[in-house]
Design a protein around this motif. Structure first.
Motif, PDB file in Angstrom:
ATOM      1  N   UNK A  38       0.848  -1.307   0.225  1.00 33.28           N
ATOM      2  CA  UNK A  38       0.255  -0.107  -0.336  1.00 33.28           C
ATOM      3  C   UNK A  38       0.945   1.466  -0.279  1.00 33.28           C
ATOM      4  N   UNK A  39       1.176   1.664   1.174  1.00 36.51           N
ATOM      5  CA  UNK A  39       2.977   2.071   1.110  1.00 36.51           C
ATOM      6  C   UNK A  39       3.564   2.825  -1.306  1.00 36.51           C
ATOM      7  N   UNK A  40       3.657   1.865  -1.425  1.00 37.07           N
ATOM      8  CA  UNK A  40       4.392   1.932  -2.915  1.00 37.07           C
ATOM      9  C   UNK A  40       3.183   2.588  -3.648  1.00 37.07           C
ATOM     10  N   UNK A  41       2.059   1.806  -3.542  1.00 36.03           N
ATOM     11  CA  UNK A  41       0.604   2.509  -4.274  1.00 36.03           C
ATOM     12  C   UNK A  41       0.366   3.772  -3.838  1.00 36.03           C
ATOM     13  N   UNK A  42       0.928   4.088  -2.728  1.00 41.54           N
ATOM     14  CA  UNK A  42       0.362   5.461  -2.755  1.00 41.54           C
ATOM     15  C   UNK A  42       1.144   6.543  -2.963  1.00 41.54           C
ATOM     16  N   UNK A  43       2.282   5.921  -3.116  1.00 42.15           N
ATOM     17  CA  UNK A  43       3.705   6.441  -4.034  1.00 42.15           C
ATOM     18  C   UNK A  43       3.521   6.753  -5.386  1.00 42.15           C
ATOM     19  N   UNK A  44       3.526   5.979  -5.994  1.00 40.56           N
ATOM     20  CA  UNK A  44       3.396   5.209  -7.720  1.00 40.56           C
ATOM     21  C   UNK A  44       2.400   4.306  -7.524  1.00 40.56           C
ATOM     22  N   UNK A  45       0.429   5.649  -7.759  1.00 42.63           N
ATOM     23  CA  UNK A  45      -0.297   4.671  -8.236  1.00 42.63           C
ATOM     24  C   UNK A  45      -0.934   4.502  -9.213  1.00 42.63           C
ATOM     25  N   UNK A  46       0.378   4.647 -10.407  1.00 44.72           N
ATOM     26  CA  UNK A  46       0.421   3.548 -11.751  1.00 44.72           C
ATOM     27  C   UNK A  46       1.151   2.603 -11.704  1.00 44.72           C
ATOM     28  N   UNK A  47       2.141   2.062 -10.984  1.00 47.53           N
ATOM     29  CA  UNK A  47       2.876   0.878 -10.909  1.00 47.53           C
ATOM     30  C   UNK A  47       2.138  -0.113 -11.085  1.00 47.53           C
ATOM     31  N   UNK A  48       3.160  -1.433 -11.301  1.00 41.35           N
ATOM     32  CA  UNK A  48       2.292  -2.464 -12.357  1.00 41.35           C
ATOM     33  C   UNK A  48       1.619  -2.419 -13.237  1.00 41.35           C
ATOM     34  N   UNK A  49       0.608  -3.505 -13.516  1.00 36.92           N
ATOM     35  CA  UNK A  49       0.835  -3.898 -14.697  1.00 36.92           C
ATOM     36  C   UNK A  49      -0.908  -3.952 -15.834  1.00 36.92           C
ATOM     37  N   UNK A  50      -1.296  -2.841 -16.061  1.00 39.49           N
ATOM     38  CA  UNK A  50      -2.263  -2.873 -16.746  1.00 39.49           C
ATOM     39  C   UNK A  50      -2.963  -4.148 -16.822  1.00 39.49           C
ATOM     40  N   UNK A  51      -4.530  -4.239 -16.202  1.00 39.69           N
ATOM     41  CA  UNK A  51      -4.664  -5.660 -16.563  1.00 39.69           C
ATOM     42  C   UNK A  51      -6.201  -5.620 -17.944  1.00 39.69           C
ATOM     43  N   UNK A  52      -5.869  -6.093 -19.170  1.00 38.82           N
ATOM     44  CA  UNK A  52      -6.825  -5.977 -19.678  1.00 38.82           C
ATOM     45  C   UNK A  52      -8.210  -6.194 -19.537  1.00 38.82           C
ATOM     46  N   UNK A  53      -9.567  -5.313 -19.916  1.00 42.40           N
ATOM     47  CA  UNK A  53     -10.656  -5.424 -20.018  1.00 42.40           C
ATOM     48  C   UNK A  53     -11.402  -4.616 -20.856  1.00 42.40           C
ATOM     49  N   UNK A  54     -12.748  -4.479 -20.105  1.00 45.40           N
ATOM     50  CA  UNK A  54     -13.494  -3.112 -20.894  1.00 45.40           C
ATOM     51  C   UNK A  54     -12.714  -1.547 -20.529  1.00 45.40           C
ATOM     52  N   UNK A  55     -12.707  -1.030 -21.381  1.00 45.38           N
ATOM     53  CA  UNK A  55     -12.398   0.048 -21.201  1.00 45.38           C
ATOM     54  C   UNK A  55     -13.464   1.447 -20.652  1.00 45.38           C
ATOM     55  N   UNK A  56     -14.303   0.743 -20.729  1.00 47.07           N
ATOM     56  CA  UNK A  56     -16.151   1.435 -20.096  1.00 47.07           C
ATOM     57  C   UNK A  56     -15.980   2.231 -18.598  1.00 47.07           C
ATOM     58  N   UNK A  57     -15.227   1.585 -17.407  1.00 47.40           N
ATOM     59  CA  UNK A  57     -14.699   2.377 -16.434  1.00 47.40           C
ATOM     60  C   UNK A  57     -13.119   2.157 -16.045  1.00 47.40           C
ATOM     61  N   UNK A  58     -12.975   2.466 -14.970  1.00 45.76           N
ATOM     62  CA  UNK A  58     -11.390   3.269 -15.005  1.00 45.76           C
ATOM     63  C   UNK A  58     -10.846   1.183 -15.360  1.00 45.76           C
ATOM     64  N   UNK A  59      -9.771   2.037 -15.753  1.00 45.41           N
ATOM     65  CA  UNK A  59      -8.293   0.876 -15.871  1.00 45.41           C
ATOM     66  C   UNK A  59      -7.805  -0.521 -14.923  1.00 45.41           C
ATOM     67  N   UNK A  60      -8.014  -1.271 -14.560  1.00 46.63           N
ATOM     68  CA  UNK A  60      -7.933  -2.362 -13.501  1.00 46.63           C
ATOM     69  C   UNK A  60      -5.876  -2.717 -14.119  1.00 46.63           C
ATOM     70  N   UNK A  61      -5.804  -2.552 -12.507  1.00 46.26           N
ATOM     71  CA  UNK A  61      -4.355  -2.600 -12.305  1.00 46.26           C
ATOM     72  C   UNK A  61      -4.294  -3.740 -11.481  1.00 46.26           C
ATOM     73  N   UNK A  62      -2.758  -4.421 -11.743  1.00 38.75           N
ATOM     74  CA  UNK A  62      -2.743  -4.850 -11.007  1.00 38.75           C
ATOM     75  C   UNK A  62      -0.835  -5.287  -9.940  1.00 38.75           C
ATOM     76  N   UNK A  63      -0.909  -5.130  -9.244  1.00 37.58           N
ATOM     77  CA  UNK A  63       1.030  -5.282  -8.370  1.00 37.58           C
ATOM     78  C   UNK A  63       1.435  -6.237  -7.357  1.00 37.58           C
ATOM     79  N   UNK A  64       2.435  -6.854  -8.292  1.00 36.73           N
ATOM     80  CA  UNK A  64       3.350  -7.613  -7.746  1.00 36.73           C
ATOM     81  C   UNK A  64       3.927  -7.439  -6.286  1.00 36.73           C
ATOM     82  N   UNK A  65       4.448  -7.236  -5.515  1.00 35.67           N
ATOM     83  CA  UNK A  65       5.730  -7.714  -4.514  1.00 35.67           C
ATOM     84  C   UNK A  65       6.106  -8.473  -4.582  1.00 35.67           C
TER      85      UNK A  65
END
Length: 90
Positions: A38-65
């Motif tokens: 959560x600390x990593x995500x709070x400093x860099x919310x664009x970290x991780x990789x996008x999960x392919x899906x519907x463009x209608x909503x917000x882009x779901x992402x996955x962060x793996x530590x």
């Protein structure tokens, strides 16, 4: 002279399903692992990789530590709030 501040950290929020998953965290090691992610995500919310899906909503992402063996599914709102959809401890 006023102190220099770094970039504003993102706010973290939990979906209802993620909040229920938090209730199942019982050990200090599990809580520490999630806190670190959560600390990593709070400093860099664009970290991780996008999960392919519907463009209608917000882009779901996955962060793996890999060190703490935790995976977090999330999306970022327009106001830089990171909404946690599901933390998963490996």
């Amino acid at each position: 002279m006023a102190p220099q501040h770094g970039p504003r950290r993102a706010r973290i929020a939990f979906s209802d399903s993620a909040a229920k998953q938090l209730e199942n965290l019982t050990t200090e090691a599990e809580i520490h692992a999630l806190d670190r992610a959560l600390v990593v995500l709070s400093f860099d919310p664009e970290v991780g990789e996008p999960i392919p899906g519907d463009a209608a909503g917000p882009q779901l992402r996955r962060f793996t530590d890999e060190v703490e063996q935790v995976r977090v599914l999330f999306f970022v709102t327009a106001l830089r709030t990171v909404v946690i959809s599901g933390p998963v401890l490996a």
